[in-house]
Design an enzyme around this catalytic site. Sequence first.
Site, PDB file in Angstrom:
ATOM      1  N   ALA A  34     -21.302  -1.641 -33.235  1.00 39.87           N
ATOM      2  CA  ALA A  34     -22.087  -0.430 -33.002  1.00 39.87           C
ATOM      3  C   ALA A  34     -21.276   0.841 -33.212  1.00 39.87           C
ATOM      4  O   ALA A  34     -21.822   1.881 -33.592  1.00 39.87           O
ATOM      5  CB  ALA A  34     -22.671  -0.453 -31.592  1.00 39.87           C
ATOM      6  N   TRP A  63     -19.960   3.752 -24.684  1.00 34.71           N
ATOM      7  CA  TRP A  63     -21.418   3.803 -24.514  1.00 34.71           C
ATOM      8  C   TRP A  63     -21.716   4.866 -23.450  1.00 34.71           C
ATOM      9  O   TRP A  63     -21.607   4.614 -22.257  1.00 34.71           O
ATOM     10  CB  TRP A  63     -21.947   2.439 -24.082  1.00 34.71           C
ATOM     11  CG  TRP A  63     -21.818   1.392 -25.141  1.00 34.71           C
ATOM     12  CD1 TRP A  63     -20.757   0.581 -25.378  1.00 34.71           C
ATOM     13  CD2 TRP A  63     -22.801   1.054 -26.121  1.00 34.71           C
ATOM     14  NE1 TRP A  63     -21.008  -0.241 -26.449  1.00 34.71           N
ATOM     15  CE2 TRP A  63     -22.260   0.015 -26.925  1.00 34.71           C
ATOM     16  CE3 TRP A  63     -24.097   1.509 -26.407  1.00 34.71           C
ATOM     17  CZ2 TRP A  63     -22.953  -0.561 -27.990  1.00 34.71           C
ATOM     18  CZ3 TRP A  63     -24.786   0.931 -27.461  1.00 34.71           C
ATOM     19  CH2 TRP A  63     -24.236  -0.079 -28.243  1.00 34.71           C
ATOM     20  N   HIS A 505     -12.969  -4.807 -16.302  1.00 31.76           N
ATOM     21  CA  HIS A 505     -12.759  -6.230 -16.541  1.00 31.76           C
ATOM     22  C   HIS A 505     -14.056  -6.999 -16.284  1.00 31.76           C
ATOM     23  O   HIS A 505     -14.046  -8.085 -15.697  1.00 31.76           O
ATOM     24  CB  HIS A 505     -11.640  -6.769 -15.650  1.00 31.76           C
ATOM     25  CG  HIS A 505     -10.317  -6.134 -15.887  1.00 31.76           C
ATOM     26  ND1 HIS A 505      -9.254  -6.268 -15.012  1.00 31.76           N
ATOM     27  CD2 HIS A 505      -9.859  -5.359 -16.913  1.00 31.76           C
ATOM     28  CE1 HIS A 505      -8.214  -5.589 -15.480  1.00 31.76           C
ATOM     29  NE2 HIS A 505      -8.561  -5.038 -16.624  1.00 31.76           N
ATOM     30  N   ALA A 539     -15.843 -12.196 -22.661  1.00 35.92           N
ATOM     31  CA  ALA A 539     -15.525 -12.367 -21.238  1.00 35.92           C
ATOM     32  C   ALA A 539     -16.702 -12.844 -20.411  1.00 35.92           C
ATOM     33  O   ALA A 539     -16.515 -13.308 -19.286  1.00 35.92           O
ATOM     34  CB  ALA A 539     -14.992 -11.055 -20.659  1.00 35.92           C
TER      35      ALA A 539
END
Length: 569
Positions: A34, A63, A505, A539
């Site tokens: 993106a 974002w 994270h 993740a």
Amino acid sequence: MIYDYIVVGGGSAGSVLANRLSARSANKVLLLEAGQDTPHGKIPAAVLDSYPGTAYLNPAYTWNKLKVTTEVISHNNPTEKPPPLRTYEQARILGGGSSINGQLANRGAPSDYDEWEARGAQGWNWDAVLPYFKKVERDMDFEGPYHGREGRIPVRRIFPDLWPEHAKAVAKAFEAAGWDYIRDQNAEWKDGYFPITISNAYERRVSAAIGYLDPGTRLRENLTISTDTVVTGLIFDGQVCVGVKANVGGRAQEFRANEIILSSGAIHSPAHLMRAGIGPAGHLRDLGIDVRVALPGVGQRLQDHPAAAVAAFLKPHARIIHDYSRRHIYAALRYSSNLPGIPMGDMMTVVTNKTSWHRVGEQIGSFIVTVYKTYSENGEVKLRSASADDEPSVDFNLLSDRRDLERMMDGIRRFGAMHLTPIMQTVTDNPFPASYSDKVRQVGLHSKKNKFITDVLGRLLDGPAVLRKYLIETLVMEGVTLQDMLTDDDALEQFVRKASVGVWHASCTCRMGADDDPMAVTNNAGRVRGVDGLRVVDASIFPVVPCANTNFPVLMTAEKTADAILAGA
């Protein structure tokens, strides 16, 4: 054209997959990202910068509409005021988080990965993942059974003789508290302080995109990289995923492939699944989305590492004054809380020698206390609507497990008290509990206005001690003092609950698991249950977040899964 693989997301996992899958010349691979490209020779200076503060607060690389909650949400008291929405800097650039993060290159505890297998991720124990950690890295300092020497990501350390005076004083304070010095953070897992490992060579960041999408890889005729490409939906033929819909530079297009791999991270990968009708059935029906596969685990059990800080004014001689490194972190401490049933090395405290790019940031150092073995697992990602234009709703519910709260409180008190020791008083003054608030974020944005304001405030902070104390208490602190933290349990708990934030994270929202686990979303090769032609590799498939900054575990996961894909898994 029908590709063999379409990889949705050019972050750390996507960069690895694009490289490894296209290394087999018969495979046609399309990588969709993106954000903007970072080709050799045109990598933004902020991305290359060894100091990450010039990148992670740059709105061009994130974002911008993504907001999250971090405090615990009470579902039992509908009249309780909801927790505030916070900015969460999720990367939107080729290389993903590795293009804007702190470049910390660590792996986690061996027990983390043994727990992965125990939770149903067959073949992901420590002995199975270590070869892939080694495959990722080119360690510039050490060799031996723990280290790789031929990987695409360089790993190095800045050793204590080159640390600034603040970090050297902290090392003495750690030793006085009984902790040993460890030269190599990524060798045997044990408590102690150490030079942090960084994914950095010759004072330049090496992101996953820089390391894996190098000029030679980009010359492969079977690899296509499309940036400024926002995937808006998945295309299915029955229960087989056959393609994606995307806006490329604002123009709608469709792409087809034999297999689609979502590598969009633990927030956006589950959102893609839910928009395609794969997820918790009730939630999807509430939004008018037809249920393709009822997978209750999609978006659930979101985890992050909660962190809060104790900061202090740095005396002029203790600040970073050398010209060979722009880094802000040189040292960290791994230690054990010794709470019953919790494995050793469950806590991490990072020493920052400046807190931002501006003059005030250069005058403030801190201990960032982080619960690395977190037990809070009831965060969630949900859709706000069926539209891809709307960012998902993200509730981390940090510190929802009492063990996490207690260890964070202990850490803030422990390192707050360390600021009062004679060793630390040689390099710091005016210690205070610190909060990474949206106000701090706003001042951290690069602008002429912020530079002017911080230049003025910085000059005043270096003035009389009485004035400095007044300015820190009125402009920098959040209304709570260090003395409050050390003497008042209620005040400490209130501060920790409010100030603790995730450290980028985000993990575990599409977890790998066994066939009989109703909350498992993917199998041990990332395949999404109930459909064909669709995987998740990032993740979000972690069964539990490891005791590490997540970039290297993500790189390892992508390397291992790429091998499984090429082997026909």
